[in-house]
Design a protein around this motif. Sequence first.
Motif: not given
Length: 314
Positions: A222-223, A230-231, A311-313
């Motif tokens: 999954a990761t 998301n490249r 995914l977090l930024q």
Amino acid sequence: MYLNAIGAYLPEAIVDNQYFEELNELSDEWIVSRTGIRQRRKAGPGENTQTMGIAAVQEALDRLPYPLDEIDLIVGATYTPHDTIVTLGHAIQHAIQVHDIPVVTISAACSSLVNAVEIVQGYFALGKASKALVVASEHNTAYNIETDPKSGHLWGDGACALFISREPQAEGDIRIVDVLTGGAATRGKATESVTLKMQERGIIMPNGRDVFIHACQYMPKATLDLLERNRLTVADVQYVIPHQANLRITNNVAETLQLPAEKAVSNVEYLGNTGCAGCGIGLWEKKGDLQKGQKVVLTVFGGGYSYGAMLLQV
């Protein structure tokens, strides 16, 4: 989407491995070597899934950059409900007194937090909401069979709360870049490995080895799938927070991803398996260490072989 505030609640009572040594003749060394768990938290008298969820919300309120009455969606996440009619979501709505908004509670086992965020994503995309509250809370010890030598020593209690907006609200917001979920109920012993049939008995795990194998496969998968679309690569990520079930699983996930050990976040050693709340609690614990521009992945796996990643930024 943007994460505006994170809250958590952990019960005060601590149960160490000596308790299970006296109960089931499982030594501290045996438990630690197989699970990494040394302690776990246990809800006290009067505490339950709903009270812990409410406490997690309250813990975050002084960091929330807008008033509660702007929330227009609540999603509860749990597989250990206190009430299956007045659900966790409804208890949260009653506690914060926000009227006439969509309220749902979902269960996808230990991946429920990520599934709940994906539900928020859908409401936002349809223009049906703009500020959401996701609460994940697990009262595992209400359902646990402590005398079960296979899994009685695994479980802990706790809750987390995520305030999420469609648009940024403050300088410290964390961007939710992407969410991925899936079900692998067609694999292995997915429908029998971990069960909770409330009218029959409590939580049991008759096929722990099968759970271990598939968790070690699906959380890295999954990761990587999420990063690829998301490249990005694992090298772009500062931290990975796997589902907090077993330290050996966390270490295996890190090894598969070729992730340095210090970048794999773990709290299972002192909290036990806190179900779908575990990753959110880990993010709450780690938030103070995050720096602008860093990326974090939460990756989860649960009974029925549900899985997902977020995914977090910063």
